[in-house]
Enzyme design. Structure first.
Site, PDB file in Angstrom:
ATOM      1  N   TYR A 109      86.422-102.254 -62.792  1.00 12.54           N
ATOM      2  CA  TYR A 109      87.424-101.273 -62.383  1.00 12.54           C
ATOM      3  C   TYR A 109      86.698-100.171 -61.620  1.00 12.54           C
ATOM      4  O   TYR A 109      85.650 -99.688 -62.055  1.00 12.54           O
ATOM      5  CB  TYR A 109      88.110-100.692 -63.620  1.00 12.54           C
ATOM      6  N   GLU A 197      92.493 -97.090 -56.016  1.00 12.05           N
ATOM      7  CA  GLU A 197      92.175 -97.765 -57.270  1.00 12.05           C
ATOM      8  C   GLU A 197      91.995 -99.253 -57.021  1.00 12.05           C
ATOM      9  O   GLU A 197      92.911 -99.918 -56.544  1.00 12.05           O
ATOM     10  CB  GLU A 197      93.302 -97.539 -58.287  1.00 12.05           C
TER      11      GLU A 197
END
Ligand code: GDP
Ligand code: MN
Length: 395
Positions: A109, A197
């Protein structure tokens, strides 16, 4: 403003982001054409909606053949996808992105955002990314690493590399990740983004880093500087009432409660919503009248509240200042009520410039308003008028 995954991938390729090969499709034919161009490799068919959580909601499908890509596109196109982030009304799927499937050795991530506490741009990273990152963030916050970027120095390469190593990347991939971070930082600042993101960012067996999913948002107040970004806006996903309000010098957000709110000043509007919630009320909207708003525009805004079928009571919290005075707001409300009528209780708190005149205008034009002297009283009376008990349930 949010943009779609395929738009973000396209945009960020110019900043060094690597993504699997793929293409956008608005029909079954187009989806099959993209799949054929990928020469028979297994594909992923991804619903393009402005919300995350698509995987768990059935919006991401893995296909083995060109025919099954067509079938999956048929299932998704024209459907409404409801994910944990869309609310119950869901989002319409008007396009799918078809891309090559990638074997992931690991899913990481990586995000860039504004750290509000630090007042700086920051990177967030986790060695284990993927669909459960939100739960990880809550249950094991230590697994989310943070790198706050000094706005004078910018992103320092050695710090970025150390950060990447902290995500359990070996020297080679860590260097690649640091380079990617430099590109993302440049994009973030240059384009006035508010969020980038990447989840998942995958490490392949060959040691390459590929972005399988990207979410990107921009600061609305800076969009005027980026006409090409502003053009990426998907108007079909905008709430039509919010778009309408923007034309009338009104900042408006639909919420899911039943107390209509009209306030001038964004801070005062937030405080009003907080007060209502503290007293068990459920606001139906956030409405901030800009200082330059005219009487007619106020009337239009008030009619939007009147038109919301959920609204059981209305609270107007006005503060007369140097530019926007209470009488302008009162005249707008009176005009709306004259034209559309008022079927729910209306509580008004007026303070500041021309507050007495505002009261006179409303009473003089027979608007049945309940006047409150301060915000707390106004909130209390509105919650009571909406028929809600203090614990938040309907009485
Ligand atoms: P989101 O649920 O809206 O965040 O959508 P994503 O694009 O992140 O897809 C959800 C999940 O599907 C990802 O976390 C991956 O685990 C998986 N996924 C997406 N694309 C691929 C791919 O190309 N290959 C593989 N193996 N999995 C994928
Ligand atoms: Mn994702």
């Amino acid at each position: 403003m949010d943009i779609h995954e395929y738009q973000a991938k396209d945009l960020l390729q110019g900043y060094g982001l690597r993504t699997p090969r793929g293409g956008l499709a608005r029909s079954i034919d187009e989806a099959e054409t993209v799949a054929r161009a990928l020469r028979g490799s297994p594909c992923v068919v991804k619903a393009q909606v402005l919300a995350g959580g698509r995987g768990k909601a059935g919006g991401i499908k893995l296909a083995r053949s060109v025919e099954s890509v067509g079938g999956m596109a048929a299932e998704l196109l024209g459907s409404t996808l409801i994910t944990a982030q869309t609310g119950t009304q869901g989002r319409p799927v008007k396009a799918v992105y078809v891309e090559e499937q990638v074997e992931a050795a690991r899913e990481l991530y990586l995000a860039v955002l504004v750290d509000r506490g630090a007042g700086r741009v920051a990177f967030l990273g986790a060695a284990q990314g993927g669909e459960d990152i939100e739960e990880t963030a809550v249950r094991e916050p230590a697994k989310l690493k943070r790198l706050i970027v000094d706005s004078n120095d910018g992103l320092v390469a050695s710090e970025a590399e150390a950060f990447a190593s902290g995500l359990n990347l070996e020297a080679g991939p860590a260097k690649a990740a640091a380079k990617l971070m430099a590109g993302l930082y440049k994009a973030f600042v240059e384009l006035d983004a508010s969020l980038i993101e990447i989840n998942p960012l995958v490490l392949t067996e060959a040691g390459d880093l590929l972005a399988l999913d990207v979410k990107m948002s921009f600061d609305d107040n800076a969009l005027f500087r980026h006409p090409r970004i502003a053009d990426l806006r998907d108007r079909d996903e905008d709430d039509p009432s919010e778009v309408e309000a923007a034309r009338y010098e009104i900042n408006y957000l639909r919420l899911d409660g039943d107390i209509g709110c009209m306030v001038n000043g964004a801070g005062l509007a937030l405080a009003t919503i907080d007060l209502l919630k503290q007293r068990g009320g459920r606001p139906a909207d956030f409405m901030d009248l800009r200082p330059v708003v005219t009487r007619q525009q106020v009337a239009t805004g008030f009619k939007m509240i009147l038109r919301n079928p959920k609204v059981k009571a209305i609270l107007v919290n006005m503060y007369g200042g140097g530019i926007l005075r209470c009488d302008t707001i009162a005249e707008g409300i009176a005009e709306a009520v004259k034209e559309d009528g008022l079927k729910v209780p209306l509580v008004v708190r007026a303070a500041g410039t021309n507050m007495e005149i505002a009261r006179k205008i409303l009473t003089g034009q027979a608007v049945p308003a309940i006047f409150a002297d301060d915000m707390a009283e106004a909130a209390e009376r509105t919650v009571a008028a909406a028929g809600q008990s203090p614990d938040g349930g309907a009485s």
